[in-house]
Scaffold this motif. Structure first.
Motif, PDB file in Angstrom:
ATOM      1  N   PHE A  14       0.855  -1.189   0.000  1.00  0.00           N
ATOM      2  CA  PHE A  14       0.000   0.000   0.000  1.00  0.00           C
ATOM      3  C   PHE A  14       0.885   1.232   0.000  1.00  0.00           C
ATOM      4  CE2 PHE A  14      -2.713  -3.085   2.284  1.00  0.00           C
ATOM      5  CZ  PHE A  14      -3.843  -3.025   1.484  1.00  0.00           C
ATOM      6  N   ALA A  23       2.055  -4.850   3.367  1.00  0.00           N
ATOM      7  CA  ALA A  23       1.131  -5.572   4.243  1.00  0.00           C
ATOM      8  C   ALA A  23       1.336  -7.078   4.138  1.00  0.00           C
ATOM      9  CB  ALA A  23      -0.304  -5.199   3.903  1.00  0.00           C
ATOM     10  N   SER A  43      -3.373  -9.377  15.248  1.00  0.00           N
ATOM     11  CA  SER A  43      -3.976  -8.310  14.464  1.00  0.00           C
ATOM     12  C   SER A  43      -2.924  -7.646  13.566  1.00  0.00           C
ATOM     13  CB  SER A  43      -4.561  -7.267  15.418  1.00  0.00           C
ATOM     14  OG  SER A  43      -5.782  -6.836  14.928  1.00  0.00           O
ATOM     15  N   SER A  44      -3.358  -7.287  12.388  1.00  0.00           N
ATOM     16  CA  SER A  44      -2.540  -6.615  11.375  1.00  0.00           C
ATOM     17  C   SER A  44      -1.341  -7.425  10.906  1.00  0.00           C
ATOM     18  CB  SER A  44      -2.117  -5.209  11.816  1.00  0.00           C
ATOM     19  OG  SER A  44      -0.980  -5.249  12.617  1.00  0.00           O
ATOM     20  N   SER A  45      -1.447  -8.759  10.986  1.00  0.00           N
ATOM     21  CA  SER A  45      -0.372  -9.586  10.444  1.00  0.00           C
ATOM     22  C   SER A  45      -0.558  -9.804   8.940  1.00  0.00           C
ATOM     23  CB  SER A  45      -0.314 -10.917  11.178  1.00  0.00           C
ATOM     24  OG  SER A  45      -1.573 -11.529  11.187  1.00  0.00           O
ATOM     25  N   GLY A  46      -1.669  -9.344   8.376  1.00  0.00           N
ATOM     26  CA  GLY A  46      -1.854  -9.443   6.933  1.00  0.00           C
ATOM     27  C   GLY A  46      -2.812 -10.537   6.488  1.00  0.00           C
ATOM     28  N   LYS A  47      -3.601 -11.067   7.410  1.00  0.00           N
ATOM     29  CA  LYS A  47      -4.514 -12.162   7.059  1.00  0.00           C
ATOM     30  C   LYS A  47      -5.614 -11.691   6.112  1.00  0.00           C
ATOM     31  CE  LYS A  47      -5.671 -12.806  11.406  1.00  0.00           C
ATOM     32  NZ  LYS A  47      -4.957 -11.738  12.124  1.00  0.00           N
ATOM     33  N   SER A  48      -6.272 -10.620   6.492  1.00  0.00           N
ATOM     34  CA  SER A  48      -7.373 -10.141   5.645  1.00  0.00           C
ATOM     35  C   SER A  48      -6.861  -9.650   4.305  1.00  0.00           C
ATOM     36  CB  SER A  48      -8.116  -8.994   6.334  1.00  0.00           C
ATOM     37  OG  SER A  48      -8.671  -9.431   7.536  1.00  0.00           O
ATOM     38  N   VAL A  49      -5.740  -8.958   4.333  1.00  0.00           N
ATOM     39  CA  VAL A  49      -5.196  -8.439   3.078  1.00  0.00           C
ATOM     40  C   VAL A  49      -4.860  -9.595   2.137  1.00  0.00           C
ATOM     41  CG1 VAL A  49      -3.254  -7.195   2.061  1.00  0.00           C
ATOM     42  CG2 VAL A  49      -4.399  -6.269   4.070  1.00  0.00           C
ATOM     43  N   GLU A 186     -12.658 -14.357   9.696  1.00  0.00           N
ATOM     44  CA  GLU A 186     -13.149 -14.227  11.071  1.00  0.00           C
ATOM     45  C   GLU A 186     -14.676 -14.218  11.108  1.00  0.00           C
ATOM     46  OE1 GLU A 186     -10.972 -11.931  13.731  1.00  0.00           O
ATOM     47  OE2 GLU A 186      -9.443 -11.319  12.288  1.00  0.00           O
ATOM     48  N   HIS A 219      -8.150 -15.468  14.844  1.00  0.00           N
ATOM     49  CA  HIS A 219      -7.036 -15.512  15.786  1.00  0.00           C
ATOM     50  C   HIS A 219      -7.395 -16.344  17.005  1.00  0.00           C
ATOM     51  CE1 HIS A 219      -7.767 -10.876  15.801  1.00  0.00           C
ATOM     52  NE2 HIS A 219      -8.863 -11.491  16.121  1.00  0.00           N
TER      53      HIS A 219
HETATM   54  N1  LIG Z   1      -6.250  -0.144   2.536  1.00  0.00           N
HETATM   55  C1  LIG Z   1      -5.121  -0.159   3.268  1.00  0.00           C
HETATM   56  N2  LIG Z   1      -4.227   0.845   3.146  1.00  0.00           N
HETATM   57  C2  LIG Z   1      -3.086   0.843   3.866  1.00  0.00           C
HETATM   58  N3  LIG Z   1      -2.747  -0.116   4.726  1.00  0.00           N
HETATM   59  C3  LIG Z   1      -3.590  -1.141   4.888  1.00  0.00           C
HETATM   60  C4  LIG Z   1      -4.834  -1.216   4.175  1.00  0.00           C
HETATM   61  N4  LIG Z   1      -5.472  -2.345   4.543  1.00  0.00           N
HETATM   62  C5  LIG Z   1      -4.682  -2.941   5.448  1.00  0.00           C
HETATM   63  N5  LIG Z   1      -3.556  -2.234   5.660  1.00  0.00           N
HETATM   64  C6  LIG Z   1      -2.463  -2.599   6.556  1.00  0.00           C
HETATM   65  O1  LIG Z   1      -2.059  -3.899   6.260  1.00  0.00           O
HETATM   66  C7  LIG Z   1      -1.698  -4.597   7.427  1.00  0.00           C
HETATM   67  C8  LIG Z   1      -2.386  -5.932   7.485  1.00  0.00           C
HETATM   68  O2  LIG Z   1      -3.768  -5.723   7.717  1.00  0.00           O
HETATM   69  P1  LIG Z   1      -4.835  -6.910   7.761  1.00  0.00           P
HETATM   70  O3  LIG Z   1      -6.180  -6.262   7.739  1.00  0.00           O
HETATM   71  O4  LIG Z   1      -4.539  -7.914   6.721  1.00  0.00           O
HETATM   72  O5  LIG Z   1      -4.577  -7.548   9.187  1.00  0.00           O
HETATM   73  P2  LIG Z   1      -5.281  -8.837   9.800  1.00  0.00           P
HETATM   74  O6  LIG Z   1      -4.221  -9.853   9.950  1.00  0.00           O
HETATM   75  O7  LIG Z   1      -6.479  -9.206   9.025  1.00  0.00           O
HETATM   76  O8  LIG Z   1      -5.668  -8.271  11.224  1.00  0.00           O
HETATM   77  P3  LIG Z   1      -7.027  -8.475  12.057  1.00  0.00           P
HETATM   78  O9  LIG Z   1      -6.821  -9.715  12.841  1.00  0.00           O
HETATM   79  O10 LIG Z   1      -7.026  -7.267  12.934  1.00  0.00           O
HETATM   80  O11 LIG Z   1      -8.142  -8.539  11.110  1.00  0.00           O
HETATM   81  C9  LIG Z   1      -2.021  -3.681   8.580  1.00  0.00           C
HETATM   82  O12 LIG Z   1      -0.817  -3.098   9.051  1.00  0.00           O
HETATM   83  C10 LIG Z   1      -2.926  -2.641   7.993  1.00  0.00           C
HETATM   84  O13 LIG Z   1      -2.705  -1.418   8.632  1.00  0.00           O
END
Ligand SMILES: Nc1ncnc2c1ncn2[C@@H]1O[C@H](COP(=O)(O)OP(=O)(O)OP(=O)(O)O)[C@@H](O)[C@H]1O
Ligand SMILES: [Mg+2]
Lengths: 334, 316
Positions: A14, A23, A43-49, A186, A219
């Motif tokens: 990003f 990410a 959280s924010s380990s990049g799973k959703s991304v 989740e 998680h």
């Molecule tokens: N649209 C975006 N623009 C910039 N950074 C982003 C964007 N979406 C996610 N990120 C960053 O990417 C990283 C991974 O986010 P992600 O949502 O994949 O975390 P996650 O593992 O799903 O966490 P959670 O358990 O909280 O859902 C985070 O640091 C987040 O800040």
């Protein structure tokens, strides 16, 4: 069993006002037929991304660049390279080959459209059928996911349903066209515990019935133990361990995985030790300033300056079906 | 629903009473009453003036005059114009349509094009088109309507000679085409000013909606981009615009009044200005009440429409 979905070197970057965020970096895994793959991590380990990148649901360049390969093997054996498909073609894959459900059933449904219509709309996008037939199918799908009085609920608006019902409706929507892969990000986190168990049971039953593969993001390691065949542990945008569920929960190799498992509250522990949890010290590093070397070393009890701070360790095979990203896993295991 | 209506109508009545009191007081306290025009007439004596004033009831205390006026209004009697003794209601109604035609045509155009510009700005955010629309809206919002109107007259009537500079019909031939030719300029001015506001709100609303989870769900189902935009994003983004349309009504009405004055469009705006000039109290008060009523009814309709369009809203 063959792979339905293969992900190779997936990377998501990003670029925004806050700077560059990697990410997801170099994520590779394969999803086998009928398998449930859990993706865990803080959280924010990049799973959703990761999940959104597979579905190509992230915003496009210049703010978000996705690299790597995602290969889908369709029912008829055709192999599709998802990241290079034209958008219209990709739209025909979403919902049909890969379905997705999200964490917040509250906000994931369109508030001004009837639930039945939202399901029928997905059917219409992929199949040639009359409006009548689509809405009948929507009602029977709602019944199938365990919603009582489905004909009545189909005419309801999302705010008229409870959280559990809404998540069931989401599942009905995601599975309407019988996709071969379901990505559940989740799906139970926003629900209370008894409803959580019901939703997990529902996903498991539908999986058995349709033979789909599931990527289950969570998680909650308790949920992992219940649903997963294999587990992918993510930390700071990378896969740090990939193993069958029994191996991972029983003999984790990466200190981060071990830390996650140790931080799960257990009833007998709470009784015996007065409720103290063994949490992993420290915090997930800021994605804009990740430490050099192993990204986990500042929080790792086993870290040594020599291998751990020198270079980013590679993901290596510890066993045929077990991969780990740790420079010292041999010494730690010994 | 019925309870809601009753409460809203009650609130509206209170507001109307307040508006009428304030309007009445301001009007009567403004220097130069209806008699000032006779004062310069040669041979007019102070005694005669006092006599006329007495005959018109203007020498009574202000609250008494107000109650007298309000009492008549309650009985459906809007009074008569000081100028030509015509019933006020007839005069207003004869000017009402011209104003409604101007407001209606320009709102329709502004809503259609403003929505389009706003949506485009939101989905192509930070594109050249978006920047141009932003700059255009800033210009549209910051230049005074009357000045804008004069510039248009200068360009299209004086310089190019394409369109008439005022009135509704050319004297002599009163055809529909002729009417349209007269409508174009005032309508254009009012439309451009309204588009500026509407497209800004629309862009903000659309930006808010396209980042919502349900838009992602709609895409995850496999809907095409266009279907997601129209059926999910636009539908939801238009909801708050119903309320905004209601809230913008006074601005629109004010804009229409100014535009009418510039283009000598025979609507309520011009009537208002003329009547103020003559200190024609009954007509001015009638116009004031009528405008207030128009705004209140517009807002009530907006709220009712909103409750129909958004299933989450229960009127109570
Ligand atoms: N649209 C975006 N623009 C910039 N950074 C982003 C964007 N979406 C996610 N990120 C960053 O990417 C990283 C991974 O986010 P992600 O949502 O994949 O975390 P996650 O593992 O799903 O966490 P959670 O358990 O909280 O859902 C985070 O640091 C987040 O800040
Ligand atoms: Mg997430």
């Amino acid at each position: 069993m063959s792979d339905v979905l293969t992900v190779t070197d997936l990377a998501v970057r990003f670029t925004g006002e806050g700077g560059i965020v990697d990410a997801v970096e170099g994520v590779s895994f394969a999803l086998k037929e009928r398998e449930t793959l859990a993706i865990v991590g803080e959280s924010s380990s990049g799973k959703s991304v990761t999940a959104l990148a597979l579905m190509r649901l992230l915003g496009g360049p210049p703010n978000c660049v996705v690299r790597g390969q995602v290969t889908l093997r369709r029912q008829d054996g055709e192999r599709l390279e998802l990241l290079s498909l034209p958008e219209a073609r990709m739209a025909s894959i979403r919902g049909r080959d890969i379905g997705m459900i999200f964490q917040e059933p509250m906000t994931s449904l369109n508030p001004v459209q009837r639930v039945g219509a939202q399901i029928a709309e997905g059917l219409h996008a992929h199949e040639r059928l009359s409006a009548r037939a689509a809405s009948d199918r929507a009602v029977s799908l709602l019944g199938h996911v365990g919603i009582p009085e489905p004909a009545l609920r189909a005419r309801a608006y999302p705010h008229q349903l409870s959280g559990g019902m809404r998540q069931r409706a989401m599942i009905a929507m995601a599975l309407a066209c019988r996709p071969r892969v379901l990505i559940a990000d989740e799906p139970t986190t926003a629900l209370d515990v008894t409803i959580q168990a019901q939703i997990l049971e529902l996903i498991r039953a539908l999986q058995k019935e349709t033979g789909m593969s599931v990527i289950f993001i969570t998680h909650n390691l308790g949920v992992v133990a219940e649903v997963a065949d294999r587990v992918l542990v993510m930390y700071a945008g990378q896969v740090v361990e990939d193993a069958p569920v029994a191996t991972l929960l029983g003999r984790p190799l990466m200190p981060y995985s071990a830390g996650l498992i140790a931080s799960v509250p257990r009833l007998d522990d709470v009784r015996r030790r007065g409720g103290r949890l063994a949490a992993i010290p420290g915090n997930v590093p800021d994605p804009r300033a990740r430490p050099a070397g192993c990204t986990f070393h500042p929080r790792c009890a086993h870290a040594r300056p020599d291998p751990c701070e020198a270079a980013r360790p590679a993901l290596e095979a510890a066993a045929p079906d077990h991969a780990v990203r740790c420079a010292r896993w041999r010494e730690i295991a010994a | 629903m019925i309870r809601f209506l009753i409460r809203r109508i009650g609130q509206s009545l209170v507001l109307l009473v307040l508006v009428s009191m304030i309007g009445f007081a301001l009007l009567h306290l403004t220097p130069g009453g209806p008699l000032s025009q006779f004062a310069l007439t040669p041979g007019m004596s102070a005694a005669t003036l006092a006599q006329i004033s007495h005959a018109m009831g203007l020498d009574r205390p202000l609250p008494i005059q107000y109650l007298d006026w309000a009492g008549h209004l309650l009985r459906g009697d809007w009074g008569r114009s000081y100028r030509d003794q015509q019933p006020v209601l007839d005069i207003i109604v004869s000017h009402l349509w011209a104003t409604l035609e101007l407001m209606g045509s320009s709102s329709l155009l502004a809503i259609i094009f403003g929505t389009w510009v706003g949506v485009l700005g939101a989905i192509r955010r930070y594109s050249i088109a978006d920047y141009l629309a932003t700059i255009g809206a800033m210009i549209g919002l910051s230049i005074p309507t009357f000045w804008f109107g004069l510039v248009m007259i200068y360009i299209f009537s004086v310089w190019l000679g394409w369109l008439p500079s005022g009135d509704m019909y050319a004297s002599g031939h009163a055809s529909f085409i002729d009417y349209l030719r007269h409508l174009i300029l005032p309508c254009l001015v009012l439309t451009l000013v309204t588009i500026a506001t509407w497209s800004r709100y629309m862009r903000a609303s659309m930006l808010d909606v396209i980042s919502q989870d349900y838009i992602r769900t709609a895409r995850a189902k496999g809907l095409r981009r266009r279907a997601v935009l129209v059926r999910h994003a636009l539908r939801n983004a238009l909801l708050p615009m119903i309320t905004i349309a209601g809230l913008q009504l006074p601005t629109l009405l004010g804009g229409a009044l100014v535009t009418e004055t510039v283009f000598t469009w025979p609507g309520m705006g011009r009537l208002f200005l003329d009547s103020i000039g003559y200190r024609d109290y009954p007509v001015v008060m009638g116009l004031l009440m009528f405008s207030a009523l128009l705004v209140l009814i517009g807002n009530l309709i907006a709220d009712l429409l909103y409750s129909i369009a958004d299933p989450r809203i229960r009127l109570s």
